[in-house]
Design a protein around this motif. Sequence first.
Motif, short mmCIF file in Angstrom:
data_model
loop_
_atom_site.label_atom_id
_atom_site.label_comp_id
_atom_site.label_asym_id
_atom_site.label_seq_id
_atom_site.Cartn_x
_atom_site.Cartn_y
_atom_site.Cartn_z
N HIS A 76 0.95 -1.09 -0.06
CA HIS A 76 -0.15 0.07 -0.06
C HIS A 76 0.84 1.26 0.19
CE1 HIS A 76 -3.52 -2.74 0.49
NE2 HIS A 76 -2.93 -3.05 1.58
N ARG A 77 2.25 1.04 -0.33
CA ARG A 77 3.01 2.32 -0.38
C ARG A 77 2.64 3.05 -1.73
NH1 ARG A 77 9.15 1.10 1.02
NH2 ARG A 77 9.20 3.05 0.19
N ALA A 78 2.07 4.17 -1.62
CA ALA A 78 1.83 5.17 -2.88
C ALA A 78 3.06 5.64 -3.45
CB ALA A 78 1.03 6.32 -2.31
N ASP A 79 4.25 5.72 -2.79
CA ASP A 79 5.40 6.17 -3.34
C ASP A 79 5.94 5.18 -4.19
OD1 ASP A 79 6.03 4.78 -1.26
OD2 ASP A 79 7.79 5.73 -0.89
N ALA A 80 5.79 3.87 -4.28
CA ALA A 80 6.52 2.88 -4.92
C ALA A 80 5.74 2.28 -6.01
CB ALA A 80 7.28 1.87 -4.09
N PRO A 81 4.76 2.77 -6.99
CA PRO A 81 3.96 2.18 -8.02
C PRO A 81 4.74 0.93 -8.60
CG PRO A 81 4.37 4.12 -8.71
CD PRO A 81 5.17 4.07 -7.35
N THR A 130 13.36 -12.49 6.06
CA THR A 130 12.93 -11.73 7.37
C THR A 130 12.94 -10.41 7.14
OG1 THR A 130 15.17 -12.00 8.61
CG2 THR A 130 13.44 -13.68 9.01
N ARG A 131 13.58 -10.00 5.98
CA ARG A 131 13.74 -8.47 5.58
C ARG A 131 12.69 -8.14 4.56
NH1 ARG A 131 19.57 -7.40 6.80
NH2 ARG A 131 19.74 -8.49 8.71
N GLY A 132 12.53 -6.92 4.59
CA GLY A 132 11.65 -6.48 3.34
C GLY A 132 12.27 -5.35 2.52
N CYS A 133 13.33 -5.75 1.95
CA CYS A 133 14.18 -4.74 1.24
C CYS A 133 13.23 -4.38 -0.26
CB CYS A 133 15.36 -5.24 0.63
SG CYS A 133 16.45 -5.95 2.19
N THR A 134 13.19 -3.01 -0.39
CA THR A 134 12.49 -2.68 -1.62
C THR A 134 12.93 -3.05 -2.90
OG1 THR A 134 13.60 -0.30 -1.48
CG2 THR A 134 11.51 -0.79 -0.18
N PHE A 135 14.31 -3.39 -2.82
CA PHE A 135 15.01 -3.64 -4.28
C PHE A 135 14.85 -5.23 -4.46
CE2 PHE A 135 18.12 -3.68 -1.01
CZ PHE A 135 18.43 -5.00 -1.13
N CYS A 136 14.26 -5.87 -3.47
CA CYS A 136 14.31 -7.32 -4.02
C CYS A 136 13.00 -7.97 -3.88
CB CYS A 136 14.98 -7.81 -2.58
SG CYS A 136 15.26 -9.76 -2.55
N ASN A 137 12.93 -8.90 -4.82
CA ASN A 137 11.53 -9.59 -5.04
C ASN A 137 11.33 -10.79 -4.15
OD1 ASN A 137 9.07 -9.53 -6.62
ND2 ASN A 137 10.03 -11.10 -7.97
N VAL A 138 12.14 -11.27 -3.30
CA VAL A 138 12.19 -12.44 -2.52
C VAL A 138 11.06 -12.36 -1.58
CG1 VAL A 138 13.33 -13.97 -0.93
CG2 VAL A 138 14.37 -13.22 -2.86
N ALA A 139 10.13 -13.03 -1.17
CA ALA A 139 9.02 -13.04 -0.24
C ALA A 139 9.52 -12.67 1.16
CB ALA A 139 8.19 -14.30 -0.10
N THR A 140 8.86 -11.77 1.78
CA THR A 140 9.28 -11.23 3.25
C THR A 140 8.13 -11.90 4.19
OG1 THR A 140 10.11 -9.44 2.06
CG2 THR A 140 9.30 -9.43 4.60
#
Length: 167
Positions: free
Chosen positions: A19-24, A85-95
Amino acid sequence: MTTTRDLQDRAQRHPEKAHRADAPLLRKPDWIRVKAPTSEGYRKTRDILRENRLVTVCEEAGCPNVGECWGQGHATMMIMGEVCTRGCTFCNVATGRPDALDVFEPARVAVAVEKLGLNHVVITSVDRDDLEDGGAEHIAQTIRAVRRKNPGTTIEVLVPDFLRCPP
């Protein structure tokens, strides 16, 4: 333009980012798309990885070169599960919250390396902030298992930072 399907995929991969509007999440242009892999080498690599119940960063990160690499019998093993366990924005691996470590995974990686006939293997992992040592011992066990079964294979390891960041 963001599509409904893109939003659904995004929600499945990174719920905290959905739901982050800044990262469509935009559709990629046609020129960057690749065809689905169909080579015999790809199928052989896929079958060996499935047979040994292994995860690859190739699939989890959605690498567009998977057909080319797997077609040549190469794959980057991603140990310690498919959930980071991390939610890095550049990565597509499930968090999220990963499953317990699979104590048989190091041996299965070693068997897959042998069956693929690899002279060089790349092993990486998800971050495991839930583990006391961040997964360091599991990584070491995997390296030892690959070395025992494949003494002539060189091993490249891309390790996490082991910082054990709180959720």
